[in-house]
Design an enzyme around this catalytic site. Structure first.
Site, mmCIF file in Angstrom:
data_model
loop_
_atom_site.group_PDB
_atom_site.id
_atom_site.type_symbol
_atom_site.label_atom_id
_atom_site.label_comp_id
_atom_site.label_asym_id
_atom_site.label_seq_id
_atom_site.Cartn_x
_atom_site.Cartn_y
_atom_site.Cartn_z
ATOM 1 N N LYS A 52 0.830 -1.213 0.000
ATOM 2 C CA LYS A 52 0.000 0.000 0.000
ATOM 3 C C LYS A 52 0.860 1.257 0.000
ATOM 4 O O LYS A 52 0.541 2.237 -0.672
ATOM 5 C CB LYS A 52 -0.923 0.014 1.229
ATOM 6 C CG LYS A 52 -2.034 -0.991 1.211
ATOM 7 C CD LYS A 52 -2.947 -0.804 2.417
ATOM 8 C CE LYS A 52 -2.176 -0.934 3.723
ATOM 9 N NZ LYS A 52 -3.007 -0.645 4.899
ATOM 10 N N ARG A 127 -11.815 -0.486 9.980
ATOM 11 C CA ARG A 127 -11.321 -1.816 10.363
ATOM 12 C C ARG A 127 -12.428 -2.740 10.837
ATOM 13 O O ARG A 127 -12.183 -3.928 11.048
ATOM 14 C CB ARG A 127 -10.259 -1.676 11.465
ATOM 15 C CG ARG A 127 -9.063 -0.879 10.994
ATOM 16 C CD ARG A 127 -7.940 -0.894 12.005
ATOM 17 N NE ARG A 127 -6.821 -0.084 11.563
ATOM 18 C CZ ARG A 127 -5.558 -0.326 11.857
ATOM 19 N NH1 ARG A 127 -5.252 -1.367 12.606
ATOM 20 N NH2 ARG A 127 -4.603 0.469 11.434
ATOM 21 N N ARG A 167 11.955 -3.022 5.278
ATOM 22 C CA ARG A 167 11.226 -1.817 4.863
ATOM 23 C C ARG A 167 11.866 -0.539 5.418
ATOM 24 O O ARG A 167 12.304 -0.488 6.552
ATOM 25 C CB ARG A 167 9.767 -1.908 5.324
ATOM 26 C CG ARG A 167 8.902 -0.789 4.814
ATOM 27 C CD ARG A 167 7.428 -1.084 4.963
ATOM 28 N NE ARG A 167 6.997 -1.182 6.362
ATOM 29 C CZ ARG A 167 5.730 -1.335 6.726
ATOM 30 N NH1 ARG A 167 4.789 -1.457 5.811
ATOM 31 N NH2 ARG A 167 5.413 -1.401 7.996
ATOM 32 N N ARG A 200 10.500 1.407 11.098
ATOM 33 C CA ARG A 200 9.532 1.498 12.180
ATOM 34 C C ARG A 200 9.894 0.512 13.280
ATOM 35 O O ARG A 200 10.364 -0.603 13.005
ATOM 36 C CB ARG A 200 8.121 1.200 11.651
ATOM 37 C CG ARG A 200 7.596 2.285 10.727
ATOM 38 C CD ARG A 200 6.270 1.887 10.115
ATOM 39 N NE ARG A 200 5.709 2.955 9.289
ATOM 40 C CZ ARG A 200 4.849 2.763 8.307
ATOM 41 N NH1 ARG A 200 4.444 1.536 8.015
ATOM 42 N NH2 ARG A 200 4.389 3.780 7.608
ATOM 43 N N ARG A 211 0.234 -8.971 14.413
ATOM 44 C CA ARG A 211 -0.544 -7.998 13.647
ATOM 45 C C ARG A 211 -1.270 -8.665 12.484
ATOM 46 O O ARG A 211 -2.424 -8.331 12.177
ATOM 47 C CB ARG A 211 0.368 -6.888 13.123
ATOM 48 C CG ARG A 211 0.895 -5.956 14.210
ATOM 49 C CD ARG A 211 1.893 -4.964 13.663
ATOM 50 N NE ARG A 211 1.278 -3.985 12.763
ATOM 51 C CZ ARG A 211 1.974 -3.125 12.024
ATOM 52 N NH1 ARG A 211 3.303 -3.135 12.069
ATOM 53 N NH2 ARG A 211 1.359 -2.254 11.260
#
Length: 254
Positions: A52, A127, A167, A200, A211
């Protein structure tokens, strides 16, 4: 003569500034509106690392949309001290969860800005089905249209673990890179600004597994909600970014 006739005939329904405009100006304005991308309100669904972050800026630029990532919106509202930001800060300082009403209020504040005039990309919300219903209600009450497309990025969990661990993020713009799959031109630096990229804190395998489990349990009812409305499109995101972009472009052209 045809153009002059059309302009004169529709004068009664035109705003005053257009009614006084010359035919040349009217044609220029018509050309501008025809060349403007049609308004689109899009929801992107996908677990962390699904792509995304790579695709959202491309969609944003192509269709001149605003990108609303709810986590970033919350932090910005708190920092700016808006009414909704103050409410969110009070809840967060007490260790509570920010209510749906506060999140939707912050989204409402943003979609009324000029940046969102052509529509928006909503990332990270809704969500739950209740949130989706409340979002629909707010869009209707504000008269800003409705959700046009819900695109889910489908990637196997094992692939996501590999993607996440490498990432890199440019905090100011949200641009996303990867040490292996999508490296920046200069290691550790954003391609456009040269500013440092960061990892992150929660981009690790243990956190990601938890998650992903929560994401899959939460997402299916929301996806089903939009699928029943004919708005849902799954995308095989376990491919090169260009291929994913082409698939998304075909969906948004419908």
């Amino acid at each position: 003569a045809f153009c002059t006739h059309r302009a004169t005939r529709s004068r009664s329904s035109m705003p005053a500034d257009l009614a006084r405009a010359s035919t040349t100006d009217l044609l220029a304005e018509l050309k501008r509106r025809m060349e403007s991308p049609p308004k689109k309100n899009i929801i992107l669904v996908g677990p962390p690392g699904s792509g995304k972050g790579t695709q959202a800026p491309l969609i944003k630029d192509k269709y001149k949309l605003c990108h609303l990532a709810t986590g970033d919106l919350l932090r910005a509202a708190v920092a700016a001290g808006t009414e909704m930001g103050k409410a969110a800060k009070e809840v967060m300082e007490k260790g509570g969860l920010v209510s749906d009403e506060i999140v939707i209020g912050i989204i409402k504040d943003n979609i009324s800005t000029p940046d969102c005039g052509n529509g928006f990309i909503l990332d990270g919300f809704p969500r739950t089905v209740v949130q989706a219903e409340k979002l629909d209600g707010m869009l209707t009450s504000e008269g800003v249209g409705h959700i046009d497309h819900v695109i889910e990025f489908k990637v196997p969990d094992a692939t996501l673990v590999e993607r996440i661990c490498g990432r890199l993020i440019h905090p100011a713009s949200g641009r996303s890179y990867h040490e292996k799959f999508h490296p920046p031109k200069v290691a550790g630096k954003d391609d456009e600004t040269g500013e440092p990229l960061v990892k992150r804190k929660d981009d690790n395998e243990e956190t990601l597994t938890k998650r992903l489990d929560a994401f899959h349990k939460q997402t299916k009812p929301v996806v089903d909600y939009y699928a029943k409305q004919g708005l849902y499109s799954p995308v095989d995101a376990d491919r090169k970014a260009d291929s994913v972009s082409a698939t998304i472009a075909a969906i948004l052209a419908k």
